[in-house]
Write a protein that holds these residues in place. Structure first.
Motif, mmCIF file in Angstrom:
data_model
loop_
_atom_site.group_PDB
_atom_site.id
_atom_site.type_symbol
_atom_site.label_atom_id
_atom_site.label_comp_id
_atom_site.label_asym_id
_atom_site.label_seq_id
_atom_site.Cartn_x
_atom_site.Cartn_y
_atom_site.Cartn_z
ATOM 1 N N ILE A 1 45.230 36.938 38.573
ATOM 2 C CA ILE A 1 46.280 37.829 39.039
ATOM 3 C C ILE A 1 47.611 37.355 38.470
ATOM 4 O O ILE A 1 47.795 36.173 38.179
ATOM 5 N N LYS A 2 48.503 38.302 38.295
ATOM 6 C CA LYS A 2 49.881 37.995 37.919
ATOM 7 C C LYS A 2 50.763 38.403 39.084
ATOM 8 O O LYS A 2 50.701 39.534 39.560
ATOM 9 N N MET A 3 51.586 37.465 39.563
ATOM 10 C CA MET A 3 52.391 37.676 40.755
ATOM 11 C C MET A 3 53.827 37.239 40.511
ATOM 12 O O MET A 3 54.070 36.198 39.900
ATOM 13 N N ASN A 4 54.793 38.040 40.973
ATOM 14 C CA ASN A 4 56.184 37.618 40.828
ATOM 15 C C ASN A 4 56.573 36.679 41.963
ATOM 16 O O ASN A 4 55.783 36.432 42.879
ATOM 17 N N VAL A 5 57.791 36.171 41.918
ATOM 18 C CA VAL A 5 58.199 35.148 42.870
ATOM 19 C C VAL A 5 58.343 35.680 44.294
ATOM 20 O O VAL A 5 58.470 34.905 45.241
ATOM 21 N N ASN A 6 58.328 36.996 44.466
ATOM 22 C CA ASN A 6 58.398 37.588 45.796
ATOM 23 C C ASN A 6 57.030 37.818 46.420
ATOM 24 O O ASN A 6 56.936 38.314 47.534
ATOM 25 N N GLY A 7 55.952 37.489 45.695
ATOM 26 C CA GLY A 7 54.616 37.671 46.239
ATOM 27 C C GLY A 7 54.022 39.031 45.970
ATOM 28 O O GLY A 7 53.006 39.398 46.572
ATOM 29 N N SER A 8 54.612 39.802 45.064
ATOM 30 C CA SER A 8 54.060 41.108 44.700
ATOM 31 C C SER A 8 53.138 40.951 43.501
ATOM 32 O O SER A 8 53.505 40.321 42.493
ATOM 33 N N ILE A 9 51.943 41.515 43.591
ATOM 34 C CA ILE A 9 50.983 41.423 42.488
ATOM 35 C C ILE A 9 51.302 42.475 41.433
ATOM 36 O O ILE A 9 51.415 43.665 41.736
ATOM 37 N N LEU A 10 51.419 42.034 40.207
ATOM 38 C CA LEU A 10 51.714 42.933 39.089
ATOM 39 C C LEU A 10 50.461 43.351 38.350
ATOM 40 O O LEU A 10 50.414 44.432 37.757
ATOM 41 N N GLN A 11 49.437 42.498 38.386
ATOM 42 C CA GLN A 11 48.217 42.798 37.627
ATOM 43 C C GLN A 11 47.048 41.995 38.194
ATOM 44 O O GLN A 11 47.215 40.860 38.637
ATOM 45 N N VAL A 12 45.883 42.636 38.196
ATOM 46 C CA VAL A 12 44.640 41.969 38.588
ATOM 47 C C VAL A 12 43.611 42.230 37.507
ATOM 48 O O VAL A 12 43.435 43.368 37.073
ATOM 49 N N SER A 13 42.914 41.209 37.056
ATOM 50 C CA SER A 13 41.899 41.398 36.015
ATOM 51 C C SER A 13 40.730 40.437 36.254
ATOM 52 O O SER A 13 40.906 39.368 36.824
ATOM 53 N N GLY A 14 39.561 40.849 35.804
ATOM 54 C CA GLY A 14 38.395 39.977 35.887
ATOM 55 C C GLY A 14 37.345 40.403 36.889
ATOM 56 O O GLY A 14 36.326 39.719 37.047
ATOM 57 N N PHE A 15 37.544 41.540 37.562
ATOM 58 C CA PHE A 15 36.566 41.961 38.565
ATOM 59 C C PHE A 15 35.264 42.462 37.942
ATOM 60 O O PHE A 15 34.213 42.410 38.583
ATOM 61 N N GLU A 16 35.322 42.948 36.722
ATOM 62 C CA GLU A 16 34.100 43.451 36.084
ATOM 63 C C GLU A 16 33.059 42.346 35.931
ATOM 64 O O GLU A 16 31.859 42.578 36.090
ATOM 65 N N SER A 17 33.517 41.137 35.633
ATOM 66 C CA SER A 17 32.574 40.022 35.507
ATOM 67 C C SER A 17 31.933 39.695 36.855
ATOM 68 O O SER A 17 30.775 39.264 36.920
ATOM 69 N N ILE A 18 32.681 39.913 37.933
ATOM 70 C CA ILE A 18 32.134 39.698 39.276
ATOM 71 C C ILE A 18 31.039 40.712 39.560
ATOM 72 O O ILE A 18 29.966 40.367 40.078
ATOM 73 N N TYR A 19 31.284 41.972 39.207
ATOM 74 C CA TYR A 19 30.283 43.013 39.428
ATOM 75 C C TYR A 19 29.027 42.747 38.605
ATOM 76 O O TYR A 19 27.903 42.925 39.076
ATOM 77 N N ASP A 20 29.222 42.312 37.358
ATOM 78 C CA ASP A 20 28.073 42.027 36.490
ATOM 79 C C ASP A 20 27.244 40.878 37.063
ATOM 80 O O ASP A 20 26.006 40.922 37.060
ATOM 81 N N LYS A 21 27.932 39.844 37.537
ATOM 82 C CA LYS A 21 27.238 38.687 38.096
ATOM 83 C C LYS A 21 26.482 39.073 39.360
ATOM 84 O O LYS A 21 25.337 38.650 39.576
ATOM 85 N N ALA A 22 27.116 39.894 40.196
ATOM 86 C CA ALA A 22 26.473 40.343 41.435
ATOM 87 C C ALA A 22 25.237 41.185 41.125
ATOM 88 O O ALA A 22 24.186 41.043 41.765
ATOM 89 N N LYS A 23 25.334 42.031 40.135
ATOM 90 C CA LYS A 23 24.216 42.894 39.749
ATOM 91 C C LYS A 23 23.046 42.078 39.217
ATOM 92 O O LYS A 23 21.881 42.316 39.572
#
Length: 369
Positions: free
Chosen positions: A197-219
């Motif tokens: 995840i990419k997060m600014n100093v205020n705690g807001s998430i700007l980007q999330v990546s990598g969930f596809e690998s989680i789905y593949d592993k779960a499958k």
């Protein structure tokens, strides 16, 4: 009951519902189905944060020699930014305990025509889930953190009638129950993965990546147990509870955010328009090491009534939340947190002076770190 009440036999054919409410404004009925346990997530703490808090530059602090996440401006107000160290890991472990108790009250005639009144309370049904999370800072550039998030596994425990059963423990042995084993293999597999995840100093998430690998592993973990449509439906159900949007919403709502103008000790704030006048955060104290914030909210009451075949039907929901968050002064990260949500849901049917009432009370305790 040894003698059943027969006055309101029509009740069993009627279903009373309360419109589902967002952000903990509904009862959290404990699901004892192992199949659905993959959707039981540690709920995020409701901090009434503004979703669009202006970005605060950490360099605006009076002194840049010893930057801290929580600092005081010249007007006496405290400000919060996330001052995380590159290479350091910050934990966000969640333990959630749901306790459900049901009470049945009824007045009517038994099979012999005699007037009877009953009031029975069930033994508590407890579900406990443990989900560790860790956030490792891999980069900090232009006010944006790159964090590697690792899910450290999952544990689910059920307690009923004085007995305790471990339904799922990715750090333990594989269950013999086929459905439990399937979930164990899936969560065991994804506990070894991480996403970014990419997060600014205020705690807001700007980007999330990598969930596809989680789905593949779960499958891949369950493909020998499920095939075709069953496998697709299983993974799709998993995606509904584990995805970028769900994580972003829960994470941002679980991190503390001070008002952009700052807050003084004793001050209260609530930037969520939907909860104006119903809840608040309060900065209780600040010392050299920690800042303490108290949380409180009334869950808006709901009621619904109807009448069918001469039977009056009523349903209601009430509840409240309270808690405390301890923040680390240097980083701004949550050192420790607790939140208690209590929700009572009741359904009543009455006719000719007789009634039947079912009350369901659910108390949810969430512990962080």
């Amino acid at each position: 009951m040894k003698k059943s009440l027969t006055v309101l036999s029509v009740i069993s054919a009627l279903v009373l519902t309360i419109v589902s409410c967002k952000n903990k404004e509904e009862s959290k009925l404990i699901d004892t189905s192992v199949q659905n346990s993959n959707t039981t997530k540690g709920d995020s703490l409701t901090h009434f944060n503004s979703p669009a808090t202006p970005l605060i530059n950490v360099l605006e602090q009076p002194s840049t020699e010893n930057l801290t996440g929580i600092y005081q401006s010249t007007d006496g107000a405290y400000h919060l930014v996330y001052n995380l160290e590159k290479g350091k890991t910050y934990n966000f472990n969640i333990r959630e305990v749901n306790t459900q108790t049901q009470t049945l009250s009824a007045s009517g005639k038994d099979e012999n025509g005699e007037k009877k009144t009953v009031n029975e309370t069930s033994k508590p049904l407890v579900q406990e889930s443990i989900e560790p999370l860790s956030f490792t800072v891999s980069d900090f550039t232009d006010g944006v953190y790159t964090l590697q998030v690792k899910m450290g596994g999952r544990k689910l425990i059920m307690k009923a009638d004085g007995k305790q059963q471990t339904i799922l423990d990715t750090n333990g042995k594989q269950p013999t129950n086929p459905e439990q084993a399937r979930l164990w293999k899936m969560y065991k597999a994804i506990s070894e993965l991480s996403f970014i995840i990419k997060m600014n100093v205020n705690g807001s998430i700007l980007q999330v990546s990598g969930f596809e690998s989680i789905y593949d592993k779960a499958k891949n973990a369950v493909k020998n147990d499920l095939k075709g449509k069953e496998l697709t439906e299983f993974i799709n159900d998993f995606k509904k509870g584990v995805n970028e949007n769900v994580f972003k919403a829960q994470f941002e709502n679980s991190l503390m955010k001070f008002p952009s103008e700052g807050i003084k000790v004793g001050g209260k704030w609530n930037n969520d328009p939907a909860m104006k006048g119903k809840g608040y955060n309060q900065l209780v104290s600040v010392d050299a090491n920690t800042a303490v914030v108290k949380l409180f909210a009334d869950i808006p009451s709901q009621s619904q009534s109807d009448k069918k075949d001469g039977v009056s039907l009523k349903a209601s929901l009430t509840g409240s939340q309270s808690g405390k968050i301890i923040l680390d002064i240097k980083s701004g990260w949550v050192s420790k947190g607790t939140l208690t949500t209590s929700v009572t849901e009741s359904q009543t049917a009455s006719k000719d002076g007789d009634y039947q009432k079912m009350t369901n009370k659910v108390v949810t305790n969430i512990y962080i770190n």
